[in-house]
Design a protein around this motif. Structure first.
Motif, PDB file in Angstrom:
ATOM      1  N   LEU A 394       4.636   0.354  15.720  1.00 46.46           N
ATOM      2  CA  LEU A 394       5.547   0.083  16.841  1.00 46.46           C
ATOM      3  C   LEU A 394       6.825  -0.492  16.240  1.00 46.46           C
ATOM      4  CD1 LEU A 394       2.957  -1.768  19.121  1.00 46.46           C
ATOM      5  CD2 LEU A 394       3.627   0.621  19.308  1.00 46.46           C
ATOM      6  N   PRO A 395       7.765   0.360  15.855  1.00 47.56           N
ATOM      7  CA  PRO A 395       8.982  -0.133  15.207  1.00 47.56           C
ATOM      8  C   PRO A 395       9.767  -1.042  16.136  1.00 47.56           C
ATOM      9  CG  PRO A 395       8.741   2.246  14.963  1.00 47.56           C
ATOM     10  CD  PRO A 395       7.765   1.816  15.998  1.00 47.56           C
ATOM     11  N   GLY A 396      10.221  -2.176  15.625  1.00 44.61           N
ATOM     12  CA  GLY A 396      10.979  -3.119  16.432  1.00 44.61           C
ATOM     13  C   GLY A 396      12.347  -3.389  15.862  1.00 44.61           C
ATOM     14  N   GLY A 397      13.284  -3.719  16.740  1.00 46.70           N
ATOM     15  CA  GLY A 397      14.585  -4.202  16.304  1.00 46.70           C
ATOM     16  C   GLY A 397      15.679  -3.176  16.204  1.00 46.70           C
ATOM     17  N   SER A 398      15.402  -2.064  15.519  1.00 45.23           N
ATOM     18  CA  SER A 398      16.454  -1.068  15.309  1.00 45.23           C
ATOM     19  C   SER A 398      15.869   0.173  14.656  1.00 45.23           C
ATOM     20  CB  SER A 398      17.558  -1.644  14.403  1.00 45.23           C
ATOM     21  OG  SER A 398      17.052  -1.837  13.090  1.00 45.23           O
ATOM     22  N   GLU A 399      16.664   1.227  14.642  1.00 46.01           N
ATOM     23  CA  GLU A 399      16.249   2.431  13.923  1.00 46.01           C
ATOM     24  C   GLU A 399      16.111   2.146  12.429  1.00 46.01           C
ATOM     25  OE1 GLU A 399      18.724   5.780  14.632  1.00 46.01           O
ATOM     26  OE2 GLU A 399      18.110   6.024  16.728  1.00 46.01           O
ATOM     27  N   LYS A 400      16.927   1.223  11.923  1.00 45.65           N
ATOM     28  CA  LYS A 400      16.843   0.883  10.503  1.00 45.65           C
ATOM     29  C   LYS A 400      15.459   0.359  10.163  1.00 45.65           C
ATOM     30  CE  LYS A 400      18.752  -2.029   6.840  1.00 45.65           C
ATOM     31  NZ  LYS A 400      19.746  -3.067   6.462  1.00 45.65           N
ATOM     32  N   SER A 401      14.884  -0.435  11.044  1.00 41.71           N
ATOM     33  CA  SER A 401      13.534  -0.955  10.833  1.00 41.71           C
ATOM     34  C   SER A 401      12.549   0.195  10.668  1.00 41.71           C
ATOM     35  CB  SER A 401      13.128  -1.840  12.019  1.00 41.71           C
ATOM     36  OG  SER A 401      11.856  -2.406  11.815  1.00 41.71           O
ATOM     37  N   MET A 402      12.700   1.229  11.493  1.00 39.37           N
ATOM     38  CA  MET A 402      11.824   2.390  11.408  1.00 39.37           C
ATOM     39  C   MET A 402      12.097   3.183  10.126  1.00 39.37           C
ATOM     40  SD  MET A 402      10.730   5.058  14.366  1.00 39.37           S
ATOM     41  CE  MET A 402      12.356   5.225  15.058  1.00 39.37           C
ATOM     42  N   GLU A 403      13.331   3.296   9.738  1.00 38.88           N
ATOM     43  CA  GLU A 403      13.674   4.015   8.502  1.00 38.88           C
ATOM     44  C   GLU A 403      13.065   3.324   7.279  1.00 38.88           C
ATOM     45  OE1 GLU A 403      17.888   3.987   8.761  1.00 38.88           O
ATOM     46  OE2 GLU A 403      17.984   5.633  10.238  1.00 38.88           O
ATOM     47  N   ILE A 404      13.110   1.988   7.250  1.00 41.04           N
ATOM     48  CA  ILE A 404      12.506   1.246   6.145  1.00 41.04           C
ATOM     49  C   ILE A 404      10.993   1.485   6.121  1.00 41.04           C
ATOM     50  CG2 ILE A 404      12.022  -1.070   5.251  1.00 41.04           C
ATOM     51  CD1 ILE A 404      14.747  -1.947   6.324  1.00 41.04           C
ATOM     52  N   PHE A 405      10.390   1.536   7.304  1.00 41.03           N
ATOM     53  CA  PHE A 405       8.955   1.796   7.408  1.00 41.03           C
ATOM     54  C   PHE A 405       8.598   3.117   6.728  1.00 41.03           C
ATOM     55  CE2 PHE A 405       5.679   4.117   9.858  1.00 41.03           C
ATOM     56  CZ  PHE A 405       4.583   3.319   9.589  1.00 41.03           C
ATOM     57  N   PHE A 406       9.329   4.162   7.033  1.00 40.83           N
ATOM     58  CA  PHE A 406       9.019   5.471   6.469  1.00 40.83           C
ATOM     59  C   PHE A 406       9.404   5.580   4.993  1.00 40.83           C
ATOM     60  CE2 PHE A 406       9.159   7.110  10.961  1.00 40.83           C
ATOM     61  CZ  PHE A 406       7.846   7.562  10.980  1.00 40.83           C
ATOM     62  N   GLU A 407      10.597   5.139   4.662  1.00 41.20           N
ATOM     63  CA  GLU A 407      11.129   5.380   3.325  1.00 41.20           C
ATOM     64  C   GLU A 407      10.629   4.403   2.272  1.00 41.20           C
ATOM     65  OE1 GLU A 407      15.326   5.394   3.871  1.00 41.20           O
ATOM     66  OE2 GLU A 407      15.292   7.122   5.244  1.00 41.20           O
ATOM     67  N   GLN A 408      10.159   3.221   2.687  1.00 42.58           N
ATOM     68  CA  GLN A 408       9.713   2.232   1.707  1.00 42.58           C
ATOM     69  C   GLN A 408       8.268   1.778   1.892  1.00 42.58           C
ATOM     70  OE1 GLN A 408      12.568  -1.010   0.956  1.00 42.58           O
ATOM     71  NE2 GLN A 408      14.133   0.159   2.068  1.00 42.58           N
ATOM     72  N   LEU A 409       7.882   1.463   3.140  1.00 45.45           N
ATOM     73  CA  LEU A 409       6.537   0.925   3.355  1.00 45.45           C
ATOM     74  C   LEU A 409       5.447   1.984   3.178  1.00 45.45           C
ATOM     75  CD1 LEU A 409       4.752  -1.447   4.056  1.00 45.45           C
ATOM     76  CD2 LEU A 409       5.109  -0.949   6.478  1.00 45.45           C
ATOM     77  N   ILE A 410       5.610   3.146   3.798  1.00 48.62           N
ATOM     78  CA  ILE A 410       4.593   4.197   3.669  1.00 48.62           C
ATOM     79  C   ILE A 410       4.406   4.614   2.207  1.00 48.62           C
ATOM     80  CG2 ILE A 410       4.075   6.610   4.199  1.00 48.62           C
ATOM     81  CD1 ILE A 410       3.310   4.773   6.432  1.00 48.62           C
ATOM     82  N   PRO A 411       5.482   4.839   1.431  1.00 50.05           N
ATOM     83  CA  PRO A 411       5.284   5.158   0.010  1.00 50.05           C
ATOM     84  C   PRO A 411       4.520   4.084  -0.756  1.00 50.05           C
ATOM     85  CG  PRO A 411       7.499   5.774   0.669  1.00 50.05           C
ATOM     86  CD  PRO A 411       6.906   5.002   1.817  1.00 50.05           C
ATOM     87  N   LYS A 412       4.713   2.809  -0.405  1.00 49.72           N
ATOM     88  CA  LYS A 412       3.979   1.739  -1.084  1.00 49.72           C
ATOM     89  C   LYS A 412       2.491   1.785  -0.734  1.00 49.72           C
ATOM     90  CE  LYS A 412       7.583  -1.703  -1.985  1.00 49.72           C
ATOM     91  NZ  LYS A 412       7.304  -1.693  -3.456  1.00 49.72           N
ATOM     92  N   LEU A 413       2.175   2.133   0.509  1.00 52.92           N
ATOM     93  CA  LEU A 413       0.771   2.286   0.895  1.00 52.92           C
ATOM     94  C   LEU A 413       0.130   3.440   0.125  1.00 52.92           C
ATOM     95  CD1 LEU A 413       0.966   1.760   4.781  1.00 52.92           C
ATOM     96  CD2 LEU A 413      -0.042   0.208   3.101  1.00 52.92           C
ATOM     97  N   VAL A 414       0.899   4.499  -0.088  1.00 53.21           N
ATOM     98  CA  VAL A 414       0.405   5.651  -0.862  1.00 53.21           C
ATOM     99  C   VAL A 414       0.167   5.240  -2.310  1.00 53.21           C
ATOM    100  CG1 VAL A 414       0.956   7.958  -1.718  1.00 53.21           C
ATOM    101  CG2 VAL A 414       1.523   7.347   0.646  1.00 53.21           C
TER     102      VAL A 414
END
Length: 434
Positions: A394-414
Motif C-alpha cells: 500500500l504505497p503511501g505519501g507519493s508516487e516517488k514512494s512507490m517508485e522506490i518500492f519497485f526500483e530499490q526495495l523489490i530488488p533487495k528482496l530478490v
C-alpha cells in the motif's frame, strides 16, 4: 515461512499514495487517477517486477471520508476494472473484491469465471461481507456479523459448486464425431439452503488452469473462522508484530481444525509504507498523509471504530481497560475494535497514542516509515517472527514512494532470496503455489 519459500507480494491499486494533502502538490498527477490508463501503467510496472497479484478494494456506499478534501473519484466496479487490465498484462494475478451480502451468487460466479477466462487463469476473488451499504440495497439495517458470515459461507459454497457444474472437460470439440460438448458432464447443483436456492449449472465452463483462488479479510473471531475454512490467502489486519504473530498462528491452528493444511493459507497483511531517500523525508510524507485528520475527526473515527468517547480527556491521559465500552456494543468494525481493545488492555496508552493508531487514522494496516533499509528490516523482522507469508503493498505519501518500492526495495528482496527473480508460472494459482 520456511527458508526456501518466497514472499507473496501484491500491489493495491486504490491510489493510497494520494491520501491526505499529497494530491494538492502541483506534481501529484492526481487528475490521472480517474483514467484506466494510469492504473494500467502501474499494473505493467508491477508485472515487470514479478509481483504475484494486483488488488483493489471496493465500496458500495459513499462515506463522508470519500468526499470533501479527500482525493477520491469514487469506487468503480473492480471486476470491470481488472477486465480492462487483463488485456494489457500477461502474468500478474488480478484479485477483485465482491461482497457476498448484496449480490446473487450466480451472477458473481459468472463474473469471476468470465474474468478468469479473459485473463487466462489469473483471476482471484477477495470475499467480503461488507460493513456498510445496506441502504443502497433495500436491506437496512445491516445484518449482524453472524448473519453476514453465515450467508458468506453458503454463498461461497454455491459459487464453488457452480464453477464445478460446468467443467472444462465437458468441452470435447470432436470434429469427426460431431460432438462439441459432453452434456452429461454439465450438471445442475440444485442447491437449497438457508439463504439461497440455485439450480445451475453455470453458463460457461471452468478455465483449464483450475479453480479461482479465494482471498478473505477478517480478524474478528467469526472472520478468522471463515477465513481459515475457505481462503487460500488472507488479508490480515496486523498493526504491530505481536498481533501479527498471534493472528497467523491462530489462523493456521484453525485451518488444521477444518481439516486443511496450514501451509495452504498465506497470511498477507497490508504494508502501508512511506519510503524516502532519508528518514526525515519519509516522515514528512507520513505526516502529510494524515494532516487532514483533525483531532475532531480522529475522535469521531475512534467512536465509530469501537464506541469509545475520549473527547473530554487530556491527550496525555492514560486509557485503561476499565474505560472500555461493553464489547457487545455495535461498532463499525469488530476487527478494528478488537485490535484496539487488545492494545489498550496491554499497554494502557495515552489518548494521543490511541488517536495516532492505524485503526483510527487508517485501516489497521502495518505501517512502515523510512528508507529502503528501514522497511526492509521491518519485513525481515516479521518473516523471522513467523508473522507473515508476504504482504500487500500500500504505497503511501507519493508516487516517488512507490517508485522506490519497485526500483530499490523489490530488488533487495530478490538479492536476499526472499522474492522471485522471474515468474515460474502463468496463472495466479501458480504464483500462490496452489
Amino acid at each position: 515461512m520456511t527458508s526456501d519459500q518466497k514472499l507473496c507480494v501484491g500491489l493495491s491499486l486504490n491510489a493510497t499514495w494520494n491520501k491526505g494533502d499529497g494530491w494538492r502538490h502541483p506534481d501529484s498527477g492526481v487528475e490521472q487517477t480517474r483514467t484506466i490508463d494510469y492504473y494500467i501503467q502501474w499494473a505493467k510496472i508491477a508485472e515487470k517486477f514479478k509481483l504475484d497479484f494486483l488488488f483493489r478494494a471496493d465500496y458500495l456506499y459513499i462515506s463522508p471520508q470519500m468526499l470533501g478534501d479527500s482525493s477520491n473519484f469514487g469506487s468503480p466496479d473492480p471486476t470491470l476494472f481488472f477486465a480492462a487490465i487483463a488485456r494489457e498484462t500477461n502474468r500478474i494475478g488480478l484479485v477483485t473484491t465482491i461482497s457476498t451480502t448484496f449480490n446473487p451468487p450466480y451472477v458473481v460466479a459468472r463474473q469471476l469465471q468470465s474474468l478468469h477466462w479473459l485473463s487466462n487463469g489469473r483471476a482471484g476473488w477477495n470475499i467480503v461481507t461488507s460493513i456498510e451499504g445496506a441502504d443502497n440495497f433495500g436491506n437496512s439495517p445491516m445484518p449482524s456479523p453472524e448473519e453476514r458470515y453465515a450467508k458468506a459461507m453458503e454463498f461461497t459454497d454455491v459459487v464453488c459448486k457452480l464453477w464445478e457444474s460446468f467443467p472444462d472437460e465437458a468441452i470435447v470439440i470432436d470434429r469427426k464425431s460431431g460432438q462439441f460438448s459432453d452434456k452429461d458432464k454439465v450438471t445442475a447443483i440444485n442447491h437449497s439452503g438457508e439463504f439461497f436456492n440455485v439450480k445451475g449449472p453455470l453458463t460457461l465452463p471452468s478455465h483449464p488452469s483450475g479453480s479461482i483462488p479465494l482471498f478473505q479479510a477478517g480478524a474478528s473471531d467469526i472472520g478468522r473462522n471463515f477465513s481459515s475454512s475457505v481462503a487460500d490467502a488472507i488479508f490480515a489486519a496486523m498493526p504491530d508484530l505481536e498481533s501479527g504473530v498471534e493472528l497467523r498462528n491462530d489462523l493456521r491452528r484453525r485451518a488444521v481444525e477444518h481439516g486443511r493444511d496450514p501451509n495452504a493459507i498465506k497470511v498477507l497483511p497490508g504494508l502501508y509504507f512511506f519510503l524516502g531517500d532519508t528518514y526525515e523525508e519519509a516522515l514528512e510524507l507520513h505526516k502529510a498523509a494524515h494532516s487532514h485528520l483533525t483531532l475532531e475527526r480522529r475522535h469521531a473515527s475512534l467512536q465509530s471504530v469501537m464506541g469509545l468517547d475520549l473527547t473530554g480527556c487530556p491527550l496525555n491521559q492514560r486509557v485503561i481497560a476499565e474505560m472500555l465500552p461493553d464489547p457487545s456494543q455495535a461498532v463499525r468494525s469488530r476487527t478494528h475494535a478488537e485490535l484496539l481493545r487488545s492494545f489498550i488492555t496491554k499497554y494502557q496508552p495515552t489518548v494521543q497514542e490511541i488517536l495516532d493508531r492505524p485503526e483510527v487514522v487508517g485501516s489497521a494496516h502495518w505501517v512502515s516509515v523510512g528508507t529502503v533499509e528501514t522497511v526492509m528490516n521491518d519485513i525481515i523482522e516479521r518473516v523471522e517472527a513467523g508473522a507473515i507469508d508476504g504482504f500487500i503493498a500500500l504505497p503511501g505519501g507519493s508516487e516517488k514512494s512507490m517508485e522506490i518500492f519497485f526500483e530499490q526495495l523489490i530488488p533487495k528482496l530478490v538479492e536476499r532470496g526472499m522474492f522471485r527473480s522471474d515468474y515460474e508460472g502463468a496463472t495466479l494459482r501458480d504464483h500462490l503455489g496452489i
